[in-house]
Design a protein around this motif. Structure first.
Motif, PDB file in Angstrom:
ATOM      1  N   ASP A 198       0.832  -1.204   0.000  1.00 29.63           N
ATOM      2  CA  ASP A 198       0.000   0.000   0.000  1.00 29.63           C
ATOM      3  C   ASP A 198       0.869   1.257   0.000  1.00 29.63           C
ATOM      4  O   ASP A 198       0.568   2.234  -0.686  1.00 29.63           O
ATOM      5  CB  ASP A 198      -0.921   0.027   1.233  1.00 29.63           C
ATOM      6  CG  ASP A 198      -2.139  -0.865   1.041  1.00 29.63           C
ATOM      7  OD1 ASP A 198      -2.415  -1.248  -0.117  1.00 29.63           O
ATOM      8  OD2 ASP A 198      -2.797  -1.181   2.047  1.00 29.63           O
ATOM      9  N   ASN A 242       4.071   8.441   3.194  1.00 32.41           N
ATOM     10  CA  ASN A 242       2.913   7.603   3.487  1.00 32.41           C
ATOM     11  C   ASN A 242       2.400   7.753   4.913  1.00 32.41           C
ATOM     12  O   ASN A 242       1.344   7.210   5.243  1.00 32.41           O
ATOM     13  CB  ASN A 242       3.211   6.135   3.189  1.00 32.41           C
ATOM     14  CG  ASN A 242       2.909   5.775   1.748  1.00 32.41           C
ATOM     15  OD1 ASN A 242       1.766   5.564   1.376  1.00 32.41           O
ATOM     16  ND2 ASN A 242       3.943   5.750   0.920  1.00 32.41           N
ATOM     17  N   ARG A 289       2.402   1.761  -3.384  1.00 32.81           N
ATOM     18  CA  ARG A 289       1.405   2.285  -4.315  1.00 32.81           C
ATOM     19  C   ARG A 289       1.179   3.769  -4.072  1.00 32.81           C
ATOM     20  O   ARG A 289       1.019   4.553  -4.994  1.00 32.81           O
ATOM     21  CB  ARG A 289       0.082   1.535  -4.176  1.00 32.81           C
ATOM     22  CG  ARG A 289      -0.071   0.380  -5.157  1.00 32.81           C
ATOM     23  CD  ARG A 289      -1.490  -0.167  -5.125  1.00 32.81           C
ATOM     24  NE  ARG A 289      -1.769  -0.840  -3.865  1.00 32.81           N
ATOM     25  CZ  ARG A 289      -1.469  -2.113  -3.631  1.00 32.81           C
ATOM     26  NH1 ARG A 289      -0.932  -2.844  -4.565  1.00 32.81           N
ATOM     27  NH2 ARG A 289      -1.730  -2.662  -2.465  1.00 32.81           N
ATOM     28  N   ARG A 318      -0.888   8.997   4.591  1.00 30.52           N
ATOM     29  CA  ARG A 318      -1.871   8.195   3.865  1.00 30.52           C
ATOM     30  C   ARG A 318      -3.135   7.997   4.698  1.00 30.52           C
ATOM     31  O   ARG A 318      -3.067   7.700   5.889  1.00 30.52           O
ATOM     32  CB  ARG A 318      -1.270   6.837   3.489  1.00 30.52           C
ATOM     33  CG  ARG A 318      -2.249   5.873   2.858  1.00 30.52           C
ATOM     34  CD  ARG A 318      -1.560   4.843   1.967  1.00 30.52           C
ATOM     35  NE  ARG A 318      -0.421   4.187   2.592  1.00 30.52           N
ATOM     36  CZ  ARG A 318      -0.535   3.110   3.376  1.00 30.52           C
ATOM     37  NH1 ARG A 318      -1.705   2.601   3.633  1.00 30.52           N
ATOM     38  NH2 ARG A 318       0.542   2.567   3.907  1.00 30.52           N
TER      39      ARG A 318
END
Length: 430
Positions: free
Chosen positions: A203, A241, A206, A244
RNA sequence: GGAGAGGUGGCAGAGUGGUCGAAUGUACCUGACUCGAAAUCAGGCGUAGGUUCAAACCUACCGAGGGUUCGAAUCCCUCCCUCUCCGCCA
């Protein structure tokens, strides 16, 4: 990831820009067909869902009153199958659209020079003057091996090509560099230091755009039967991230982070490149700057961040130039990138030592990194990052620029305090 | 590695098959009261997607994914994560 609304509303002109500015060919007809199908299937699916919900409610009510429900049950008997088929198809179509979307590079900012390759990058400024040598210049490999402190043979014995062992004062200089960089960015530039995981999940990869397109460039380990973890190719991945799936408070922006981590890159597709020396390694250290900012401030932030990276080169008194990358040479996720290139006398050229980019909302959209805006609504943030600097390449630059006729290497004044007051490195006497 | 408990809205916390997108408390916003504040009262207060000029309506989301069912936060399966105890360990 680009905004799908942009593609829906303005497909032709986006496709045109992608070809002209990023040499990316979008299959417009295919996208349009999928989008058309998505629209009709989604509408149909939602109608069926509404019908199901309504009917189920009726059954519940009727049963509550003790009425016979077999008539209503018969009415929805075949609804389930149709609904399931529609839902399955919808997911398939949306997956296809999403795959396309995830593979489209970012659109360049209007200030980005047009061009297809490195050749078309534009020099923005040049700082410092390359030193004149009154002896024949050796490259960092000869200098480091001459000092018996840089050992490629042992690196490849332990791990293979593109791994290196540093020894003694040179190993310390390497450590000194990262300490120095961290101190400057935290002490003078207002960045918050982070220590982060070096292994991250898919994740996260990505989110910053390494996956799904660039899996071949990454190292990974099997965590268990079902899950892989990836070795970070840059601290950008874990640090960015962190935002995120967050909705950050407006007043928390801008967020400015610095992290020193090793970076791991398989360097797939660059087999013949920079095979000599430690310019291109599977493992190298980097001090990374990351910012999460308000969209209205991201270009200001790019200049600031680039300046912070430049400050390190200036303090180390290494000559460099700043290049604005053209659309064709920019990374997949970037909207605008400045490369800092340091002077390497042995190569008689400038080589990349830092890359500073504004991704605008491209990464934020992938990872749903948002903030609550002035109206109280969630809005995608802009993300930026830049090397400040690549430690290995900085070491290379010092070895080459600060080499002496006797084979020793002077230590830049800014680093001497980190080297226990030492002013130069020389070959051990024994 | 072994044993157990648990993951629900910003937070706390109810909800074990049917108007539950979700009680209640708290935080927050607006209004009333006040010279002002506190207290009190009234109202509002998640995210994403679709149709639409809009208003509005519809859909999805209760750790993730799958299954059962006319209907799932609630039942079943797989996975992930957190906590407690034991073991091991830098």
């Amino acid at each position: 990831m680009l905004d799908i609304q942009l593609l829906r509303n303005d497909l032709e002109s986006v496709a045109k820009r992608l070809v002209e500015e990023r040499a990316y060919v979008l299959d417009v007809a295919h996208f349009q067909a999928l989008e058309h199908e998505r629209k009709s299937i989604q509408t149909r699916t939602q109608e069926l869902q509404a019908k199901r919900n309504q009917t189920s409610k009726q059954i519940g009510l009727a049963k509550g009153k003790g009425e016979d429900v077999s008539a209503i049950m018969a009415e929805v008997a075949d609804l389930g199958d149709e609904l399931k088929a529609a839902e399955t198809r919808l997911v398939a179509v949306q997956d296809q659209l999403n795959d396309i979307l995830m593979g489209i590079p970012n659109l360049p900012h209007e200030s980005v020079p047009a061009g297809k390759s490195e050749e078309d990058n534009v020099e923005v400024r040049r700082v410092g003057t390359p030193r004149r040598f009154d002896f024949s210049v050796r490259d960092h490999v000869d200098v480091g091996e001459g000092l018996a402190q840089l050992d490629f043979a042992t690196g490849s014995k332990l791990s293979g090509a593109r791994f290196t062992v540093l020894k003694g004062p040179l190993a310390r200089l390497h450590r000194a560099l990262s300490q120095f960089m961290l101190d400057v960015h935290t002490g003078e530039h207002g960045y918050t230091e982070l220590y982060v995981p070096y292994l991250v999940n898919a994740d996260s990869m990505r989110g910053t755009g390494q996956l799904p397109k660039f899996e071949a460039d990454l190292f990974s380990v099997q965590k268990n039967e079902n899950e892989k973890l990836y070795l970070i190719p840059t601290a950008e991945v874990p640090v960015t991230n962190m935002a995120r799936d967050e909705i950050l408070p407006l007043e928390s922006l801008p967020q400015k982070f610095v992290a020193h981590t090793p970076c791991f890159r398989s360097e797939a597709g660059s087999y013949g490149k920079d095979t000599r020396g430690m310019i291109r390694q599977h493992q190298f250290d980097k001090v990374e700057l990351v910012q999460v900012v308000h969209p209205s401030k991201s270009y200001e932030a790019l200049e600031e961040l680039t300046g912070c990276a430049e400050a390190i080169l200036q303090k180390l008194e290494l000559p460099y130039r700043v290049m604005a990358l053209c659309g064709g040479d920019m990374g997949f996720s970037a909207a605008k990138t400045y490369d800092l290139e340091v002077w390497l006398p042995a190569q008689n050229t400038y080589r990349e030592i830092s890359s500073c980019s504004n991704f605008e909302a491209f990464q934020a959209r992938r990872m749903q990194a948002r903030f609550r805006n002035e109206k109280g609504r969630p809005e995608l943030a802009h993300t930026l990052n830049g090397s400040g600097l690549a430690v290995g390449r900085t070491l290379v630059a010092i070895l080459e620029n600060y080499q002496r006729a006797d084979g020793g290497v002077d230590i830049p004044a800014a680093l001497q305090a980190y080297m226990g007051g030492k002013k130069f490195i020389q070959r051990p006497s024994s």
